[in-house]
Design an enzyme around this catalytic site. Structure first.
Site, PDB file in Angstrom:
ATOM      1  N   ASP A   1      23.218 -52.933 -11.303  1.00  0.00           N
ATOM      2  CA  ASP A   1      23.245 -52.896 -13.347  1.00  0.00           C
ATOM      3  C   ASP A   1      24.318 -53.338 -13.245  1.00  0.00           C
ATOM      4  O   ASP A   1      24.778 -52.035 -12.525  1.00  0.00           O
ATOM      5  CB  ASP A   1      22.307 -52.085 -13.859  1.00  0.00           C
ATOM      6  CG  ASP A   1      22.316 -52.122 -15.656  1.00  0.00           C
ATOM      7  OD1 ASP A   1      21.237 -51.968 -15.906  1.00  0.00           O
ATOM      8  OD2 ASP A   1      22.912 -52.598 -15.726  1.00  0.00           O
TER       9      ASP A   1
ATOM     10  N   ASP B   1      22.094 -58.675 -16.502  1.00  0.00           N
ATOM     11  CA  ASP B   1      22.499 -58.146 -16.000  1.00  0.00           C
ATOM     12  C   ASP B   1      22.905 -57.265 -14.820  1.00  0.00           C
ATOM     13  O   ASP B   1      23.056 -56.448 -14.666  1.00  0.00           O
ATOM     14  CB  ASP B   1      24.170 -57.083 -16.812  1.00  0.00           C
ATOM     15  CG  ASP B   1      23.528 -55.886 -17.026  1.00  0.00           C
ATOM     16  OD1 ASP B   1      22.218 -55.867 -17.836  1.00  0.00           O
ATOM     17  OD2 ASP B   1      24.219 -54.681 -17.666  1.00  0.00           O
ATOM     18  N   GLU B   2      21.219 -57.503 -14.402  1.00  0.00           N
ATOM     19  CA  GLU B   2      20.766 -56.576 -13.865  1.00  0.00           C
ATOM     20  C   GLU B   2      18.763 -57.389 -12.952  1.00  0.00           C
ATOM     21  O   GLU B   2      19.227 -58.411 -13.345  1.00  0.00           O
ATOM     22  CB  GLU B   2      19.845 -55.408 -14.364  1.00  0.00           C
ATOM     23  CG  GLU B   2      18.625 -55.832 -15.380  1.00  0.00           C
ATOM     24  CD  GLU B   2      18.209 -54.272 -15.775  1.00  0.00           C
ATOM     25  OE1 GLU B   2      17.286 -53.372 -15.415  1.00  0.00           O
ATOM     26  OE2 GLU B   2      17.876 -53.957 -17.164  1.00  0.00           O
TER      27      GLU B   2
HETATM   28  P1  TTP Z   1      22.602 -53.035 -20.077  1.00  0.00           P
HETATM   29  O1  TTP Z   1      22.431 -52.401 -18.958  1.00  0.00           O
HETATM   30  O2  TTP Z   1      20.782 -52.071 -20.648  1.00  0.00           O
HETATM   31  O3  TTP Z   1      24.221 -51.813 -20.348  1.00  0.00           O
HETATM   32  P2  TTP Z   1      25.237 -51.882 -20.092  1.00  0.00           P
HETATM   33  O4  TTP Z   1      25.118 -52.909 -19.352  1.00  0.00           O
HETATM   34  O5  TTP Z   1      25.798 -52.583 -21.675  1.00  0.00           O
HETATM   35  O6  TTP Z   1      25.376 -50.099 -20.479  1.00  0.00           O
HETATM   36  P3  TTP Z   1      24.653 -49.775 -18.542  1.00  0.00           P
HETATM   37  O7  TTP Z   1      23.893 -50.603 -17.786  1.00  0.00           O
HETATM   38  O8  TTP Z   1      26.589 -49.286 -17.954  1.00  0.00           O
HETATM   39  O9  TTP Z   1      24.122 -48.574 -19.459  1.00  0.00           O
HETATM   40  O10 TTP Z   1      22.502 -54.676 -20.425  1.00  0.00           O
HETATM   41  C1  TTP Z   1      23.322 -55.479 -20.619  1.00  0.00           C
HETATM   42  C2  TTP Z   1      23.680 -55.672 -21.449  1.00  0.00           C
HETATM   43  O11 TTP Z   1      22.752 -56.533 -22.894  1.00  0.00           O
HETATM   44  C3  TTP Z   1      24.749 -54.983 -22.688  1.00  0.00           C
HETATM   45  O12 TTP Z   1      25.831 -54.772 -21.593  1.00  0.00           O
HETATM   46  C4  TTP Z   1      24.572 -55.523 -23.971  1.00  0.00           C
HETATM   47  C5  TTP Z   1      23.279 -56.325 -24.394  1.00  0.00           C
HETATM   48  N1  TTP Z   1      21.759 -54.968 -24.913  1.00  0.00           N
HETATM   49  C6  TTP Z   1      21.921 -55.743 -26.294  1.00  0.00           C
HETATM   50  O13 TTP Z   1      22.710 -56.305 -26.465  1.00  0.00           O
HETATM   51  N2  TTP Z   1      21.591 -55.129 -26.585  1.00  0.00           N
HETATM   52  C7  TTP Z   1      20.913 -53.628 -26.127  1.00  0.00           C
HETATM   53  O14 TTP Z   1      19.960 -52.973 -27.038  1.00  0.00           O
HETATM   54  C8  TTP Z   1      20.381 -53.683 -24.462  1.00  0.00           C
HETATM   55  C9  TTP Z   1      20.122 -52.315 -24.068  1.00  0.00           C
HETATM   56  C10 TTP Z   1      21.236 -54.507 -24.076  1.00  0.00           C
HETATM   57 MG    MG Z   2      23.989 -53.109 -17.783  1.00  0.00          MG
END
Ligand code: TTP
Ligand code: MG
Length: 355
Positions: free
Chosen positions: A11, A105-106
């Protein structure tokens, strides 16, 4: 318990915010909030520097600004994030056969056939960093639930492995919201009856949990909190498209009537996607005229989504640009180009390009 699989979950760290920091070096090391600057905006994500103030995804910008008034607030650039995501997945999919994308992103990767999952994890981090300049966190375990928990454990820029022997120490004190698959509302319900951690849930009679979340889901959750999760890493949905179409009782040129039918279809298909855990990227409208001449109009979004707001807006703008020259006999709508999603809902509506 099957423990001989090796599953990796990776992720990207603070994905959208990290890309903005790459593109704007002056944002590096600063509390950066992506999602917009207007009072109606919602936080998409924020840099780790902003997280120490309590800013979180899905929070309103108004609240974020109260918590972090000196933060930098920017609009997102979805096209840019989507391009980077494609670049990363192109490489990942060229290296591994069993890849299940979960969101932009994961992903999970089944690396059971590789000699060392740690080596794979290090290689993934190294490659993504050199290709894009982004850091990712990688979790390793023998099932998907634990691998995801593991990648979250050591964020940002970490690698973490959860083994069978770690289960009690790691799982028992965890807040139930960390149970992938338990929604916020269910957690609030459980909190109200005194269940806050996985340990609390262990002691809760399973019949009562059945009443709250339904028998089959309760069984799965109970298994997960005991470290059992048989879900395979599944590549892509088998089904290529979901559609609905109908021949009208009478041919019509009433645009509103036709649009209303399309909207009903959109909602029905969307429900189906939700049941299947899918996100779609392409919408296709089909029109057949009274004289049997027919055509289709397709639109592909830059990213996969199951957000009903985004899908409705897309349908509306496709329909607005559609010219109907004769009486219509048949109307259809199809969603295609799917990706699996486990549970996540993005708030992408707020993301408009700042450029
Ligand atoms: P995530 O992987 O949940 O969050 P992140 O990558 O920003 O942070 P981390 O993994 O380090 O905790 O989500 C990936 C992307 O998806 C995030 O950068 C922005 C988008 N996203 C939204 O637009 N709204 C949301 O509610 C979430 C959870 C994510
Ligand atoms: Mg992320």
């Amino acid at each position: 318990m099957i423990t001989n699989r090796k599953i990796i979950h990776f992720d990207i760290d603070a994905f959208f915010a990290s890309v903005e920091q790459l593109d704007h070096p002056e944002f590096k090391g600063k509390p950066l909030i992506v999602g917009g600057d207007s009072d109606r905006s919602v936080v998409s994500t924020c840099s780790y520097e902003a997280r120490v103030y309590g800013v979180k995804s899905a929070m309103s910008i108004v609240v974020a600004k109260k918590l972090c008034p000196h933060g930098i607030y920017v609009y997102g650039n979805m096209k840019r994030y989507s391009d980077i995501s494609h670049q990363i997945f192109e490489w990942i999919e060229s290296q591994f056969e069993m890849v299940q994308r979960v969101s932009i992103d994961e992903a999970y990767i089944d690396v059971s056939d590789f000699p060392s999952p740690w080596e794979v994890a290090r290689e993934i981090k190294k490659q993504i960093l050199s290709m894009t300049g982004l850091t990712v966190s990688v979790g390793i375990s023998y099932n998907k639930f634990l691998a995801k928990l593991a990648s979250d454990w050591n964020k940002p820029d970490g690698i973490f492995e959860i083994k069978t022997s770690d289960i009690p120490n790691i799982l028992l004190p965890l807040p139930i919201i960390k149970i992938h698959g338990l929604g916020k509302k269910t957690c609030e319900k459980l909190n109200r009856i005194g269940i806050f951690t996985i340990e609390d849930l262990y002691q809760y009679p399973s019949e009562l949990l059945n009443n709250i979340i339904g028998e089959s889901w309760a069984k799965e959750i109970v298994e997960r909190i005991h470290g059992i999760d048989h879900r395979p890493v599944k590549e892509y949905a088998q089904r290529k498209s979901y559609g609905k179409e109908t021949t009208l009782e009478e041919d019509t040129e009433d645009r509103e009537q036709i649009y209303n039918i399309l909207k009903i279809y959109l909602n029905k298909i969307h429900k189906r996607l939700e049941e299947k855990g899918l996100m779609a990227k392409t919408l296709t409208i089909k029109i057949k005229y009274g004289d049997f001449e027919q055509f289709t109009k397709s639109h592909s979004l830059e990213y996969h989504t199951n957000d009903i707001g985004i899908l409705t807006d897309t349908l509306q703008s496709m329909y607005d640009s559609l010219s109907l020259t004769k009486n219509v006999r048949l109307v259809g709508l199809t969603f295609s180009n799917f990706e699996d999603i486990d549970y996540k809902q993005f708030n992408l509506l707020e993301l408009t390009s700042s450029n």
